[in-house]
Design an enzyme around this catalytic site. Structure first.
Site, PDB file in Angstrom:
ATOM      1  N   CYS A   1      62.125  -5.768  24.302  1.00  0.00           N
ATOM      2  CA  CYS A   1      61.681  -6.725  25.328  1.00  0.00           C
ATOM      3  C   CYS A   1      62.883  -7.336  26.047  1.00  0.00           C
ATOM      4  O   CYS A   1      64.016  -7.187  25.615  1.00  0.00           O
ATOM      5  CB  CYS A   1      60.854  -7.825  24.689  1.00  0.00           C
TER       6      CYS A   1
ATOM      7  N   CYS B   1      57.793  -6.169  28.440  1.00  0.00           N
ATOM      8  CA  CYS B   1      57.489  -7.341  27.630  1.00  0.00           C
ATOM      9  C   CYS B   1      58.643  -8.328  27.696  1.00  0.00           C
ATOM     10  O   CYS B   1      59.756  -7.968  28.067  1.00  0.00           O
ATOM     11  CB  CYS B   1      57.208  -6.932  26.196  1.00  0.00           C
TER      12      CYS B   1
END
Ligand SMILES: *[C@@H]1O[C@H](CO)[C@@H](O)[C@H](O)[C@H]1NC(C)=O
Ligand SMILES: *[C@@H]1O[C@H](CO)[C@@H](O)[C@H](O)[C@H]1NC(C)=O
Ligand SMILES: *[C@@H]1O[C@H](CO)[C@@H](O)[C@H](O)[C@H]1NC(C)=O
Ligand SMILES: CC(=O)N[C@H]1CO[C@H](CO)[C@@H](O)[C@@H]1O
Length: 310
Positions: free
Chosen positions: A118, A199
């Site tokens: 992420c 993300c």
């Protein structure tokens, strides 16, 4: 060597491509035309003229890149490059030239699972050259070109032949000529996968020197934005960057960026927007030494010694 109208500039959807048509000219003609093209490319960043065929040696290029990716670029996961090529070929050469859908590529994409950490996802539209240096300087960014499909198919062109099987090496249709263009469909799928995986904090690099910096028809506006998941994405950090010499057409509160922010808000994303990013400004100054004497660059380079701002 032929860094041409890249499919990754699919982010400017609807454009055609240009590459060197492969016939069988003499060696000297090749040399001359390569030089001529090279010069033209330096002068003309327009990536539009169409009607060129499948990139020569596409099989070797694609498979070589696949092996290179799994052995050197991103070792860890192993991929079946032979099988990936087979599925690619099946998708492209069977249907008619202009009718290769996103679904036709599913079997190939199923062989290329990837997981990304992420906070590293970098999206962009109409900022390709700057995006490259930005990602190179702030090493932690991942772009579509860092994924296996992005790496493998970057800058390539392909299409099948209507009447017989195999690739058409003499000419391929323009994107706009087909509902389901083989190159466009692959990039749609690759972009969609990339955005779905995004993300944490993501960064979006947009070009404030053009009208419609955020364009609903671009790959970012038509595929990636809709594939982002507000439950996975913590912040969408938009960076609007204008050319040093202008024009200053759009900014965080002007033009199409405003619509982008509205869409993000409606879908429940948290966002930030900056149109004065020092790192991006300094990068532009370094890349254009002839402009470094301008007041803007002088200020930014003297007072901001470090490029890595965070
Ligand atoms: C495109 O291919 C699909 C099947 O993959 C077929 O159903 C459709 O009729 C085709 N469309 C055209 C215009 O050839
Ligand atoms: C913005 O787009 C223009 C036109 O495509 C291009 O020449 C310029 O390099 C882009 N600027 C940035 C900062 O990417
Ligand atoms: C994510 O972005 C927000 C807003 O820019 C910032 O406050 C936060 O520190 C960032 N988090 C990470 C992990 O980078
Ligand atoms: C002159 C100039 O642009 N200085 C900037 C250097 O970077 C800091 C933040 O990193 C800015 O606040 C300054 O304006």
């Amino acid at each position: 060597m032929f860094k041409l109208a890249s499919p990754l500039s699919s982010h400017e959807a609807g454009q055609g491509f240009s590459t060197i048509a492969s016939r069988k000219p003499s060696v000297s003609f090749v040399a001359i035309s390569v030089t001529a093209w090279f010069i033209m490319l330096q002068l003309c960043p327009c990536q539009t003229r169409g009607q060129h065929g499948t990139t020569p040696h596409i099989k070797h290029i694609v498979m070589g890149r696949c092996y290179s990716y799994s052995a050197l670029v991103n070792p860890g996961l192993s991929y079946d490059c032979e099988e990936i090529w087979r599925r690619f070929e099946e998708a492209v050469v069977h249907p008619t030239t202009c009718n290769v859908s996103v679904q036709d590529y599913h079997p190939m994409f199923n062989l290329m699972p990837q997981i990304w950490p992420c906070d590293k996802f970098l999206f962009w539209s109409k900022t390709r050259p700057l995006m490259h240096s930005y990602a190179a300087v702030l090493r932690h960014f991942w772009t579509l070109e860092d994924t296996l499909p992005g790496y493998m198919f970057n800058d390539l062109i392909w299409c099948g032949r209507d009447t017989e099987s195999g690739f058409d090496h003499s000419s391929c249709p323009e994107w706009s000529a087909c509902k389901n263009h083989p190159v466009h469909s692959l990039w749609r799928k690759a972009s969609q996968n990339f955005a779905e995986m995004a993300c944490g904090n993501i960064t979006v690099l947009l070009n404030g020197s053009v009208v419609n910096a955020f364009n609903r028809k671009s790959m970012f506006g038509s595929v990636e934005l809709d594939s982002l998941n507000p439950e996975r994405v913590a912040h969408v950090n938009i960076k609007v960057v204008t050319n040093l010499e202008g024009p200053h057409v759009e900014s965080c509160n002007k033009g199409s960026i405003v619509s982008l922010i509205q869409i993000l808000q409606l879908r429940g994303f948290r966002w930030t927007c900056s149109d004065t990013d020092q790192t991006l400004m300094s990068l532009q100054c370094i890349q254009r030494p002839e402009r470094s004497s301008s007041q803007k660059c002088a200020n930014s380079l003297v007072h901001n010694k470090s490029l890595t701002s965070n």
